[in-house]
Design an enzyme around this catalytic site. Structure first.
Site, mmCIF file in Angstrom:
data_model
loop_
_atom_site.group_PDB
_atom_site.id
_atom_site.type_symbol
_atom_site.label_atom_id
_atom_site.label_comp_id
_atom_site.label_asym_id
_atom_site.label_seq_id
_atom_site.Cartn_x
_atom_site.Cartn_y
_atom_site.Cartn_z
ATOM 1 C CB THR A 65 1.954 -12.171 0.624
ATOM 2 O OG1 THR A 65 0.930 -12.751 -0.192
ATOM 3 C CG2 THR A 65 3.120 -11.709 -0.250
ATOM 4 C CG LEU A 93 6.405 15.093 1.915
ATOM 5 C CD1 LEU A 93 7.416 14.439 2.845
ATOM 6 C CD2 LEU A 93 7.110 16.022 0.930
ATOM 7 C CB THR A 135 -9.697 -6.317 3.603
ATOM 8 O OG1 THR A 135 -8.625 -5.521 4.120
ATOM 9 C CG2 THR A 135 -9.115 -7.511 2.876
ATOM 10 C CE LYS A 180 2.306 -2.445 -4.347
ATOM 11 N NZ LYS A 180 2.009 -2.059 -2.960
ATOM 12 C CG ASP A 196 -1.862 -1.210 1.203
ATOM 13 O OD1 ASP A 196 -2.196 -1.698 0.110
ATOM 14 O OD2 ASP A 196 -2.214 -1.680 2.303
ATOM 15 C CB ALA A 221 -7.168 -0.448 -1.676
ATOM 16 N N GLY A 243 -4.557 -4.326 -3.805
ATOM 17 C CA GLY A 243 -5.538 -3.285 -4.111
ATOM 18 C C GLY A 243 -4.759 -2.053 -4.511
ATOM 19 C CG HIS A 244 -1.980 -2.145 -7.011
ATOM 20 N ND1 HIS A 244 -1.052 -2.695 -7.860
ATOM 21 C CD2 HIS A 244 -1.716 -2.666 -5.787
ATOM 22 C CE1 HIS A 244 -0.265 -3.512 -7.173
ATOM 23 N NE2 HIS A 244 -0.656 -3.522 -5.915
ATOM 24 C CD GLN A 281 0.843 -8.895 -2.535
ATOM 25 O OE1 GLN A 281 1.503 -9.563 -3.305
ATOM 26 N NE2 GLN A 281 -0.400 -8.592 -2.813
HETATM 27 P P1 GDP Z 1 -0.806 0.325 -3.571
HETATM 28 O O1 GDP Z 1 -1.383 -0.949 -3.089
HETATM 29 O O2 GDP Z 1 0.666 0.408 -3.342
HETATM 30 O O3 GDP Z 1 -1.154 0.636 -5.002
HETATM 31 O O4 GDP Z 1 -1.445 1.473 -2.670
HETATM 32 P P2 GDP Z 1 -3.012 1.593 -2.252
HETATM 33 O O5 GDP Z 1 -3.789 2.039 -3.434
HETATM 34 O O6 GDP Z 1 -3.466 0.386 -1.550
HETATM 35 O O7 GDP Z 1 -2.919 2.716 -1.146
HETATM 36 C C1 GDP Z 1 -2.394 3.969 -1.402
HETATM 37 C C2 GDP Z 1 -3.458 5.037 -1.112
HETATM 38 O O8 GDP Z 1 -2.840 6.303 -1.022
HETATM 39 C C3 GDP Z 1 -4.485 5.177 -2.239
HETATM 40 O O9 GDP Z 1 -5.718 5.552 -1.658
HETATM 41 C C4 GDP Z 1 -3.917 6.308 -3.087
HETATM 42 O O10 GDP Z 1 -4.924 7.001 -3.798
HETATM 43 C C5 GDP Z 1 -3.305 7.179 -2.044
HETATM 44 N N1 GDP Z 1 -2.114 7.935 -2.445
HETATM 45 C C6 GDP Z 1 -1.122 7.576 -3.308
HETATM 46 N N2 GDP Z 1 -0.140 8.516 -3.308
HETATM 47 C C7 GDP Z 1 -0.533 9.475 -2.440
HETATM 48 C C8 GDP Z 1 0.066 10.701 -1.978
HETATM 49 O O11 GDP Z 1 1.174 11.080 -2.357
HETATM 50 N N3 GDP Z 1 -0.632 11.410 -1.034
HETATM 51 C C9 GDP Z 1 -1.855 11.012 -0.579
HETATM 52 N N4 GDP Z 1 -2.457 11.780 0.327
HETATM 53 N N5 GDP Z 1 -2.438 9.880 -0.989
HETATM 54 C C10 GDP Z 1 -1.779 9.118 -1.897
HETATM 55 P P1 IMO Z 2 -0.900 -4.209 -2.254
HETATM 56 O O1 IMO Z 2 -0.433 -4.775 -3.576
HETATM 57 C C1 IMO Z 2 -0.942 -4.655 2.087
HETATM 58 C C2 IMO Z 2 -0.923 -8.739 3.674
HETATM 59 C C3 IMO Z 2 -2.160 -9.210 4.402
HETATM 60 C C4 IMO Z 2 -1.534 -10.183 5.389
HETATM 61 C C5 IMO Z 2 -0.421 -10.829 4.571
HETATM 62 C C6 IMO Z 2 -0.790 -12.153 3.951
HETATM 63 O O2 IMO Z 2 -2.204 -3.507 -2.333
HETATM 64 O O3 IMO Z 2 0.172 -3.422 -1.608
HETATM 65 P P2 IMO Z 2 -2.341 -12.838 1.895
HETATM 66 O O4 IMO Z 2 -3.789 -12.573 1.636
HETATM 67 O O5 IMO Z 2 -1.440 -12.282 0.843
HETATM 68 O O6 IMO Z 2 -2.047 -14.275 2.188
HETATM 69 O O7 IMO Z 2 -2.031 -12.035 3.270
HETATM 70 O O8 IMO Z 2 -0.105 -9.896 3.538
HETATM 71 N N1 IMO Z 2 -1.167 -8.221 2.299
HETATM 72 C C7 IMO Z 2 -1.130 -6.924 1.973
HETATM 73 N N2 IMO Z 2 -0.964 -5.830 2.743
HETATM 74 N N3 IMO Z 2 -1.062 -4.518 0.760
HETATM 75 C C8 IMO Z 2 -1.214 -5.603 -0.034
HETATM 76 O O9 IMO Z 2 -1.210 -5.535 -1.382
HETATM 77 C C9 IMO Z 2 -1.297 -6.876 0.576
HETATM 78 N N4 IMO Z 2 -1.461 -8.133 0.116
HETATM 79 C C10 IMO Z 2 -1.366 -8.946 1.182
HETATM 80 O O10 IMO Z 2 -2.804 -8.144 5.055
HETATM 81 O O11 IMO Z 2 -0.921 -9.471 6.444
HETATM 82 MG MG MG Z 3 -2.900 -1.642 -1.839
#
Ligand code: GDP
Ligand code: IMO
Ligand code: MG
Length: 421
Positions: free
Chosen positions: A236, A329, A298, A16, A13, A296, A40-41, A221
Site C-alpha cells: 500500500t 487459532l 472488497t 486488528k 486482516d 471485509a 476493513g476492520h 493494513q
Molecule cells: P482487520 O482488517 O485486521 O481488522 O481484520 P478483518 O476484520 O479484515 O478480518 C478479520 C476477520 O476475522 C473478521 O471477520 C473477524 O471477525 C474475524 N476474527 C477476528 N479474530 C478472530 C478469531 O480469533 N477467530 C475467528 N474465527 N475469527 C476471527
Molecule cells: P486492513 O486494514 C488487506 C492490499 C490490497 C493490495 C495492496 C494495495 O483491513 O488490514 P491499496 O488499495 O492500499 O492501494 O492496495 O494492499 N490492502 C489490504 N489487504 N487488508 C487491508 O486493510 C488492505 N488494504 C490494502 O489488497 O494488495
Molecule cells: Mg481488514
C-alpha cells in the site's frame, strides 16, 4: 502518557478491529494514523457485526474519543456514509474528530487508481479506493486537506482545479472524463456533514497524553504492505509499521509505551504479490472456509497459507512489537498437522532474511517445521490452560520464532473469545 500502538504484522486482516475493540475496555482515545478506506476492520458485538473503514474501532465505547489522524487519506463521501450507517444502527458517533490535515480522496483518485490497474505494467490488485493517487498528490504537494471541509469556497476551487488536471490525464488515456459538476454536488454535501468534526487533532492527542489518558493508535493494513519495508511494489502507499504512528497521529516517540502486533496464526494476503507459504491445496481451501477469509472491504477471496516466521518476524522487528495478539487459532482446529515456515531456500541458499526484491521472494521456497495439530475445538477456551498441549506448543514456537511475547490469544470473532496471558 502513554500511547500504545497496535499494528498488523502480516499482509493485513489479522483481526486488528477486534483487538482494538477488546483493548478499548480501558483506553480513553483511539487514533487511526494511516491508510484510508482500503481498510476493513471487523468488530463483532453480540449478534451485531460491523465493518469499519475509516472510523476508528473504538467508536462502540461511548467514553472513548476516536480520531481520524492526519496521516490518513479520507474519502469524505465514504466517511459520511460510514458515519450515517453507524448512526442508523444506534451507535453514538459524536465522539469523533477528523484531523484538519488528513488528505482527502475524491472520485478522480479512484478513477486514476482503476486506470493504473488496467493499464500499468504491474497490477497491484489494489482495493480501488484511490489510496495510491491520494498519497501521490500528498507527496507531490497538490493534495487537498481536511481543513478545506470547513471552507466550501476554497474546497470547490481546489477540487475543480485538481479535477480538471486529472480529466486531462483521463482524456489522454482515452477514458471518459469525470463530470466535475455532478461530483462537486456530492463533495459539497459531505463537506457540510463532516465540517463539525474537523479539528487540529494533534493538540487533542497531546492534551490527552498530558492529562495521563491512555491513547491507542490503530494501524491499518500490515507491516508486509508497508511502502518502504513491504513486498514492494505489491504494497500500500503508507507506513504501516508502528513508527508510522508518530508522524501519522502527531505524537512524539517518547510517548510510546507498548507496541501490540496482531498476528494471524496462519497467513493470508489479498491482491497480487509474492506469498512464499501460499497453499493451493485443500488445506488452503480449508483455512479460507473455516476462517471465512473473504475481504471485509472488497469481498475478494483471501489467499491462504502457513505461518511465515521470516516475513512476520521482519515486520515484528521493524515495529518493535513487544506484545503479540495471536488471532484465529480456532481456524486451525481441524488440521491434523500444522506447519511454520522458519527459513527460505533461495536458489539453494538458506536464509531467514526477507529479500528486498519481489522477484527474488517469488523464487523463495519455504523451509517448514511440522508440528502435530490439536484436533480439538479451541473456540471456547477462556485461558492458556484451556488450550490443548499441541496448540500451546504451536503458539510457543511461533512466539519464539518471531521474538516477541504473546499477550493475547483470540479464538473467535467475538469479544468474549479472547484471553490475556
Ligand atoms: P482487520 O482488517 O485486521 O481488522 O481484520 P478483518 O476484520 O479484515 O478480518 C478479520 C476477520 O476475522 C473478521 O471477520 C473477524 O471477525 C474475524 N476474527 C477476528 N479474530 C478472530 C478469531 O480469533 N477467530 C475467528 N474465527 N475469527 C476471527
Ligand atoms: P486492513 O486494514 C488487506 C492490499 C490490497 C493490495 C495492496 C494495495 O483491513 O488490514 P491499496 O488499495 O492500499 O492501494 O492496495 O494492499 N490492502 C489490504 N489487504 N487488508 C487491508 O486493510 C488492505 N488494504 C490494502 O489488497 O494488495
Ligand atoms: Mg481488514
Amino acid at each position: 502518557m502513554p500511547a500504545d500502538i497496535l499494528v498488523g504484522t502480516q499482509w493485513g486482516d489479522e483481526g486488528k478491529g477486534k483487538l482494538i475493540d477488546v483493548l478499548t475496555r480501558d483506553v480513553d482515545m483511539v487514533v487511526r494514523f494511516q491508510g484510508g478506506n482500503n481498510a476493513g476492520h471487523t468488530v463483532e458485538i453480540g449478534d451485531q457485526k460491523y465493518v469499519l473503514h475509516l472510523i476508528p474501532s473504538g467508536i462502540f465505547r461511548p467514553n472513548v474519543k476516536n480520531i481520524v489522524g492526519n496521516g490518513v487519506v479520507a474519502d469524505p463521501i465514504g466517511l459520511m456514509e460510514e458515519l450515517k450507517a453507524l448512526a442508523a444502527r444506534g451507535i453514538d458517533v459524536s465522539n469523533l474528530e477528523i484531523s484538519d490535515r488528513v488528505q482527502l480522496i475524491f472520485a478522480y483518485h479512484k478513477k486514476a487508481d482503476a486506470l493504473r490497474e488496467s493499464k500499468a505494467g504491474v497490477k497491484i490488485g489494489t482495493t480501488g479506493r484511490g489510496i495510491g493517487p491520494a498519497y501521490s498528490d500528498k507527496a507531490n504537494r497538490c493534495g487537498i486537506r481536511g481543513i478545506e471541509l470547513r471552507n466550501p469556497a476554497s474546497l470547490e476551487r481546489l477540487f475543480r482545479e485538481q479535477g480538471e488536471k486529472y480529466n486531462r490525464l483521463f482524456e489522454q488515456a482515452g477514458v471518459e472524463r469525470l463530470d466535475l459538476d455532478a461530483e462537486w454536488q456530492k463533495v459539497a454535501e459531505a463537506a457540510a456533514y463532516l465540517a463539525p468534526y474537523v479539528a487540529n487533532t494533534a493538540y487533542t492527542i497531546a492534551a490527552a497524553l498530558k492529562a495521563g489518558q491512555k491513547v491507542l493508535c490503530e494501524g491499518a493494513q500490515g507491516g508486509l504492505l508497508d511502502i518502504d519495508h513491504g513486498t514492494y511494489p505489491f504494497v500500500t502507499s503508507s507506513s504501516t509499521v508502528a513508527g508510522g504512528a508518530c508522524p501519522g497521529a502527531g505524537i512524539p516517540p517518547q510517548a510510546v509505551r507498548n507496541v501490540w502486533g496482531v498476528i494471524k496464526a496462519y497467513t493470508t494476503r489479498v491482491g497480487e504479490g509474492p506469498f512464499p507459504t501460499e497453499l493451493f491445496d485443500e488445506t488452503g481451501e480449508a483455512l479460507r472456509q473455516e476462517g471465512r477469509e473473504f475481504g471485509a472491504t472488497t469481498g475478494r477471496p483471501r489467499r491462504c497459507g502457513w505461518f511465515d516466521a521470516v516475513a512476520s518476524g521482519y515486520s515484528i522487528m521493524l515495529s518493535g512489537v513487544n506484545l503479540l495478539a495471536v488471532t484465529k487459532l480456532d481456524v486451525m482446529d481441524k488440521l491434523p498437522e500444522v506447519k511454520l515456515c522458519v527459513a527460505y531456500d533461495i536458489n539453494g541458499v538458506r536464509t531467514t532474511e526477507l529479500p528486498a526484491s519481489a522477484e527474488v521472494l517469488e523464487a523463495a521456497k519455504p523451509i517448514y517445521e511440522t508440528m502435530p495439530g490439536w484436533l480439538t475445538s479451541t473456540s471456547g477456551a477462556k485461558s492458556w490452560d484451556d488450550l490443548p498441549a499441541a496448540a500451546q506448543a504451536y503458539l510457543n514456537r511461533l512466539a519464539e520464532l518471531v521474538g516477541a511475547r504473546i499477550g493475547i490469544v483470540s479464538v473467535g470473532p467475538r469479544r468474549d473469545q479472547t484471553f490475556e496471558l
